[in-house]
Design a protein around this motif. Structure first.
Motif, PDB file in Angstrom:
ATOM      1  N   PHE A  73      15.410  57.316  26.403  1.00 35.63           N
ATOM      2  CA  PHE A  73      15.641  58.655  25.982  1.00 35.63           C
ATOM      3  C   PHE A  73      16.706  59.316  26.776  1.00 35.63           C
ATOM      4  O   PHE A  73      17.641  60.160  26.195  1.00 35.63           O
ATOM      5  N   GLN A  74      17.052  58.916  28.069  1.00 33.38           N
ATOM      6  CA  GLN A  74      17.905  59.020  28.830  1.00 33.38           C
ATOM      7  C   GLN A  74      19.446  58.797  27.852  1.00 33.38           C
ATOM      8  O   GLN A  74      20.443  59.808  27.831  1.00 33.38           O
ATOM      9  N   SER A  75      19.165  57.847  27.582  1.00 34.17           N
ATOM     10  CA  SER A  75      20.552  57.245  26.873  1.00 34.17           C
ATOM     11  C   SER A  75      20.835  57.989  25.702  1.00 34.17           C
ATOM     12  O   SER A  75      21.863  58.403  25.021  1.00 34.17           O
ATOM     13  N   LEU A  76      19.496  58.421  24.935  1.00 32.09           N
ATOM     14  CA  LEU A  76      19.732  58.898  23.375  1.00 32.09           C
ATOM     15  C   LEU A  76      20.049  60.207  23.401  1.00 32.09           C
ATOM     16  O   LEU A  76      20.977  60.506  22.561  1.00 32.09           O
ATOM     17  N   HIS A  77      20.017  60.976  24.473  1.00 33.07           N
ATOM     18  CA  HIS A  77      20.717  62.320  24.468  1.00 33.07           C
ATOM     19  C   HIS A  77      22.163  62.346  24.708  1.00 33.07           C
ATOM     20  O   HIS A  77      22.866  63.028  24.107  1.00 33.07           O
ATOM     21  N   TYR A  78      22.535  61.842  25.730  1.00 31.91           N
ATOM     22  CA  TYR A  78      23.831  61.590  25.880  1.00 31.91           C
ATOM     23  C   TYR A  78      24.609  61.116  24.616  1.00 31.91           C
ATOM     24  O   TYR A  78      25.737  61.357  24.251  1.00 31.91           O
ATOM     25  N   HIS A  79      23.989  59.987  23.952  1.00 34.02           N
ATOM     26  CA  HIS A  79      24.589  59.416  22.705  1.00 34.02           C
ATOM     27  C   HIS A  79      24.855  60.601  21.423  1.00 34.02           C
ATOM     28  O   HIS A  79      25.811  60.397  21.012  1.00 34.02           O
ATOM     29  N   ALA A  80      23.670  60.961  21.288  1.00 35.45           N
ATOM     30  CA  ALA A  80      23.743  62.064  20.348  1.00 35.45           C
ATOM     31  C   ALA A  80      24.794  63.005  20.471  1.00 35.45           C
ATOM     32  O   ALA A  80      25.440  63.448  19.792  1.00 35.45           O
ATOM     33  N   TYR A  81      24.999  63.459  22.016  1.00 38.87           N
ATOM     34  CA  TYR A  81      25.997  64.666  22.177  1.00 38.87           C
ATOM     35  C   TYR A  81      27.485  64.019  21.850  1.00 38.87           C
ATOM     36  O   TYR A  81      28.248  64.450  21.277  1.00 38.87           O
ATOM     37  N   CYS A  82      27.668  62.609  22.478  1.00 36.19           N
ATOM     38  CA  CYS A  82      28.996  61.901  21.926  1.00 36.19           C
ATOM     39  C   CYS A  82      29.124  61.664  20.475  1.00 36.19           C
ATOM     40  O   CYS A  82      30.072  62.078  20.129  1.00 36.19           O
ATOM     41  N   ILE A  83      28.022  61.461  19.742  1.00 34.15           N
ATOM     42  CA  ILE A  83      28.514  61.294  18.288  1.00 34.15           C
ATOM     43  C   ILE A  83      28.850  62.533  17.828  1.00 34.15           C
ATOM     44  O   ILE A  83      29.781  62.822  17.021  1.00 34.15           O
ATOM     45  N   GLU A  84      28.047  63.609  18.389  1.00 31.66           N
ATOM     46  CA  GLU A  84      28.548  65.239  17.471  1.00 31.66           C
ATOM     47  C   GLU A  84      29.994  65.455  17.876  1.00 31.66           C
ATOM     48  O   GLU A  84      30.659  66.130  17.306  1.00 31.66           O
ATOM     49  N   ASN A  85      30.484  64.988  19.169  1.00 33.56           N
ATOM     50  CA  ASN A  85      31.849  65.538  19.727  1.00 33.56           C
ATOM     51  C   ASN A  85      32.914  64.407  19.274  1.00 33.56           C
ATOM     52  O   ASN A  85      33.805  64.331  19.916  1.00 33.56           O
ATOM     53  N   ASP A  86      32.455  63.403  18.794  1.00 29.99           N
ATOM     54  CA  ASP A  86      33.398  62.119  18.593  1.00 29.99           C
ATOM     55  C   ASP A  86      33.909  61.557  19.917  1.00 29.99           C
ATOM     56  O   ASP A  86      35.034  61.343  20.087  1.00 29.99           O
ATOM     57  N   TYR A  87      33.129  61.641  20.867  1.00 28.12           N
ATOM     58  CA  TYR A  87      33.315  60.639  21.796  1.00 28.12           C
ATOM     59  C   TYR A  87      32.807  59.224  22.089  1.00 28.12           C
ATOM     60  O   TYR A  87      32.009  59.067  21.400  1.00 28.12           O
ATOM     61  N   VAL A  88      33.657  58.427  22.747  1.00 31.98           N
ATOM     62  CA  VAL A  88      33.010  56.981  23.045  1.00 31.98           C
ATOM     63  C   VAL A  88      32.029  57.230  23.991  1.00 31.98           C
ATOM     64  O   VAL A  88      32.193  57.430  25.151  1.00 31.98           O
ATOM     65  N   PHE A  89      30.654  56.667  23.558  1.00 33.63           N
ATOM     66  CA  PHE A  89      29.597  56.391  24.780  1.00 33.63           C
ATOM     67  C   PHE A  89      29.373  54.761  25.188  1.00 33.63           C
ATOM     68  O   PHE A  89      29.278  54.049  24.338  1.00 33.63           O
ATOM     69  N   ILE A  90      29.229  54.693  26.406  1.00 36.48           N
ATOM     70  CA  ILE A  90      29.114  53.575  26.860  1.00 36.48           C
ATOM     71  C   ILE A  90      27.822  53.466  27.851  1.00 36.48           C
ATOM     72  O   ILE A  90      27.814  54.321  28.724  1.00 36.48           O
TER      73      ILE A  90
END
Length: 256
Positions: free
Chosen positions: A18-35
């Motif tokens: 869940f911790q990863s999910l929320h950061y990941h969703a934000y990065c998808i929305e803003n076209d960031y690379v998430f690692i």
């Protein structure tokens, strides 16, 4: 292009997902690379070697950030922040609207990959699909023990007698709805044979999670474990409150 690295993981298993999910969703929305390197251990290779390697890598990177990058570590991501790389962590970052909006992309990323399934897991899935093909309504019961003996002063640490009472009451209600209930229990400890479930699974956390993800309804105390299964597979949950009570009309699906 901005790169966001989840460095400081929080909790175990589904808390980390869940911790990863929320950061990941934000990065998808803003076209960031998430690692998030810890996902390798969680979703791909759940074994002691990878787990130890994960801890070593995480300890090394955490030490580096504390020594050199303390001022850029946060549990928030700001669009106005022009830094190329951002290290993030913590538990409080939430983007519920985005975990719903980008559900399909997130689901494809966070589902357990079938090519890593053991024969035992494949047999479990076949068993559950066969039950559904015979019109069984599968209820996954999460018997949470372990740390729940102390969490919230043990308010959600329930004995088998209470679970049996709840299962019997829920079974009766589902039959009244013209359903054919089949109860399957999972737990982080050995399950008592007296529990009123047709099947009991005491596997590792991935096996238990896959069982729950293949049910029609989930039942248990508040837990990210059942919430994760609900989110990934869009399965309703009935929560047992600290008084040991439940409301069959309150079936919720976790949005992330």
């Amino acid at each position: 292009m901005k790169i966001v690295i989840l460095l400081e993981k929080y909790g175990d298993h589904c808390n980390r997902l869940f911790q990863s999910l929320h950061y990941h969703a934000y990065c998808i929305e803003n076209d960031y690379v998430f690692i998030n390197l810890t996902l390798l251990n969680l979703l791909r290779f759940d074994n002691k070697v990878i787990s130890i390697l994960d801890k070593i890598i995480n300890l090394f990177l955490t030490t580096v950030y504390k020594l050199f990058f303390k001022n850029i570590f946060s549990n928030r991501l700001l669009k106005s922040n022009k830094r190329f790389i951002e290290f993030v962590g913590g538990w409080d970052f939430r983007e519920n609207s985005l975990t719903i909006k980008h559900y399909q992309k997130l689901k494809s990323h966070y589902l357990f990959k079938k090519k890593y399934f053991s024969t035992y897991i494949n047999n479990l899935i076949f068993f559950l699909k066969n039950l559904k093909s015979n019109n069984n309504y599968i209820v996954g019961v999460h018997i949470r023990r372990g740390d729940y003996k102390y969490w919230m002063d043990g308010d959600y640490f329930f004995k088998d007698d209470l679970y049996n009472s709840i299962i019997s009451e829920l079974r009766y209600s589902l039959i009244k709805e013209n359903k054919k209930p089949f109860f399957i229990a999972v737990s982080d400890q050995e399950i008592n044979n007296d529990l009123l479930c047709e099947k009991k699974v005491s596997g590792n956390w991935i096996e238990d999670q896959i069982v729950l993800q293949n049910c029609d309804l989930l039942l248990g105390p508040p837990s990210t474990f059942t919430m994760w299964a609900s989110y990934i597979s869009r399965i309703p949950i009935i929560k047992i409150n600290k008084k040991g009570e439940f409301n069959i009309k309150k079936r919720i699906i976790c949005d992330g």
